[in-house]
Design an enzyme around this catalytic site. Structure first.
Site, short mmCIF file in Angstrom:
data_model
loop_
_atom_site.label_atom_id
_atom_site.label_comp_id
_atom_site.label_asym_id
_atom_site.label_seq_id
_atom_site.Cartn_x
_atom_site.Cartn_y
_atom_site.Cartn_z
N SER A 131 6.06 -29.98 26.58
CA SER A 131 7.36 -30.42 27.33
C SER A 131 8.14 -31.83 26.98
CB SER A 131 7.00 -30.57 28.89
OG SER A 131 5.98 -31.61 28.81
N ARG A 149 -10.96 -30.41 7.91
CA ARG A 149 -9.81 -31.47 8.33
C ARG A 149 -8.97 -31.68 7.23
NH1 ARG A 149 -10.11 -32.51 13.60
NH2 ARG A 149 -12.26 -32.17 14.69
N MET A 188 -3.28 -31.99 19.90
CA MET A 188 -4.67 -32.32 20.00
C MET A 188 -5.67 -31.90 18.95
SD MET A 188 -3.83 -33.31 22.88
CE MET A 188 -4.77 -33.37 24.55
N ARG A 189 -5.30 -32.46 17.96
CA ARG A 189 -6.23 -32.50 16.67
C ARG A 189 -6.40 -33.77 16.09
NH1 ARG A 189 -9.24 -28.77 14.70
NH2 ARG A 189 -9.14 -29.47 12.74
N LEU A 242 -6.58 -36.67 13.60
CA LEU A 242 -6.18 -36.78 12.10
C LEU A 242 -7.16 -37.51 11.14
CD1 LEU A 242 -2.53 -37.03 13.14
CD2 LEU A 242 -3.51 -35.06 11.89
N ASN A 299 2.60 -41.59 19.02
CA ASN A 299 2.11 -40.59 19.76
C ASN A 299 2.17 -41.04 21.26
OD1 ASN A 299 -0.06 -38.89 20.50
ND2 ASN A 299 -1.51 -40.41 21.13
N HIS A 353 0.43 -40.87 25.06
CA HIS A 353 -0.68 -40.59 25.76
C HIS A 353 -0.38 -40.91 27.35
CE1 HIS A 353 -5.10 -40.21 26.42
NE2 HIS A 353 -4.98 -41.49 27.14
N ALA A 397 7.33 -39.37 33.94
CA ALA A 397 7.61 -40.61 33.44
C ALA A 397 7.43 -40.31 31.86
CB ALA A 397 6.45 -41.43 33.80
N GLU A 398 6.52 -39.67 31.29
CA GLU A 398 6.40 -39.28 30.10
C GLU A 398 7.89 -38.95 29.29
OE1 GLU A 398 3.16 -37.15 28.21
OE2 GLU A 398 2.10 -37.66 30.20
C1 GAR Z 1 0.81 -34.98 27.73
O1 GAR Z 1 0.68 -35.37 29.01
C2 GAR Z 1 0.69 -35.97 26.58
O2 GAR Z 1 0.87 -37.35 27.11
C3 GAR Z 1 -0.65 -35.59 26.43
O3 GAR Z 1 -0.94 -34.06 26.41
C4 GAR Z 1 0.17 -33.85 27.06
C5 GAR Z 1 1.00 -32.75 26.21
O4 GAR Z 1 2.03 -31.99 27.19
N1 GAR Z 1 -1.45 -36.15 25.16
C6 GAR Z 1 -2.66 -36.70 24.96
O5 GAR Z 1 -3.49 -36.57 25.96
C7 GAR Z 1 -2.98 -37.36 23.80
N2 GAR Z 1 -4.00 -38.08 23.51
P1 GAR Z 1 3.20 -31.44 26.64
O6 GAR Z 1 2.86 -30.42 25.54
O7 GAR Z 1 3.90 -30.44 27.75
O8 GAR Z 1 4.23 -32.44 25.87
#
Ligand code: GAR
Length: 216
Positions: free
Chosen positions: A15, A67, A92-93, A95, A109, A111, A175-176
């Site tokens: 998203s 890796r 979610m890997r 690096l 990134n 978070h 908010a993201e």
């Molecule tokens: C999001 O909330 C992002 O901030 C988080 O994973 C979700 C991905 O959602 N990321 C982390 O936790 C990184 N440490 P999305 O695939 O719908 O963007």
């Protein structure tokens, strides 16, 4: 002005990738998405990207012995795409240090917490357990330690007494989707420069008001 060639790395829903890609589709936005890369074939975001006409690639981490080998393949794919910036969006890997160093100050990134609070997994559960009155999200340049690096932008959201991890995650995610395009714009316009492991912003306005929770 040339638009910043940007690649997005995802692992799942995508998203945030969608929010970035929609922002880039607006006329005059200073970045363009040149590739979306997933480390999982079943990442739902791959379909969303393809529908938006963005070139996609899957590099399954399981196909690589370690890796370093996976990161080398990722690095090659990014270079081949001509990417100048990498956006991690739910990637979610972990690096390797070598990869992070190769893209130093050219990889950002998002978070879902107000870093440096609650890095890593189970962010929202830990925020609720700590009883914080605000949570939020952070966009930052990537350093080797997970969810660390110079902070570009943050959004704060209130935590409500009735929240569970789902309702808090939804509020933060909304908010993201506003914050990541804003941060990408700052980077693409050269207005978010790293100086001494902090980000100096140019021509960016800071809000005046304090938010109280509960409301005073
Ligand atoms: C999001 O909330 C992002 O901030 C988080 O994973 C979700 C991905 O959602 N990321 C982390 O936790 C990184 N440490 P999305 O695939 O719908 O963007």
């Amino acid at each position: 002005m040339a638009r910043l060639r940007t690649a997005i790395l995802i692992s799942g829903r995508g998203s945030n990738m969608q929010a970035l890609s929609e922002a880039c589709a607006a006329p005059g936005f200073p970045a363009e998405i040149v590739r979306v890369i997933a480390n999982r074939k079943d990442a739902a975001g791959l379909g969303i990207a393809a529908q938006a006409g963005v070139a996609t690639r899957t590099i399954p981490h399981r196909d690589y012995p370690d890796r370093a080998a996976f990161d080398a393949a990722l690095d090659a794919a990014l270079r081949e795409s001509g990417a100048e910036l990498v956006c991690l969006a739910g990637f979610m890997r972990l690096l390797t240090a070598g990869f992070v160093e190769a893209w130093r100050d050219r990889m950002i990134n998002i978070h879902p917490s107000l870093l440096p609070a609650f890095p890593g997994l189970d962010t929202h559960a830990r925020a609720l357990a700590a009883g914080v009155r605000f949570s939020g999200c952070t966009v930052h340049y990537v350093r080797h330690e997970m969810d660390t690096g110079p902070i570009i932008a943050q959004a704060a959201v209130p935590v409500r007494p009735e929240d569970d991890t789902g309702s808090l995650a939804d509020r933060v995610l909304a908010a993201e989707h506003r914050l990541y395009p804003l941060a990408l714009r700052l980077v693409a316009e050269g207005r978010a420069r790293v100086a001494g492991e902090r980000v100096v912003l140019a021509e960016a306005e800071t809000p005046e008001v304090a938010l109280l929770n509960p409301r005073g």
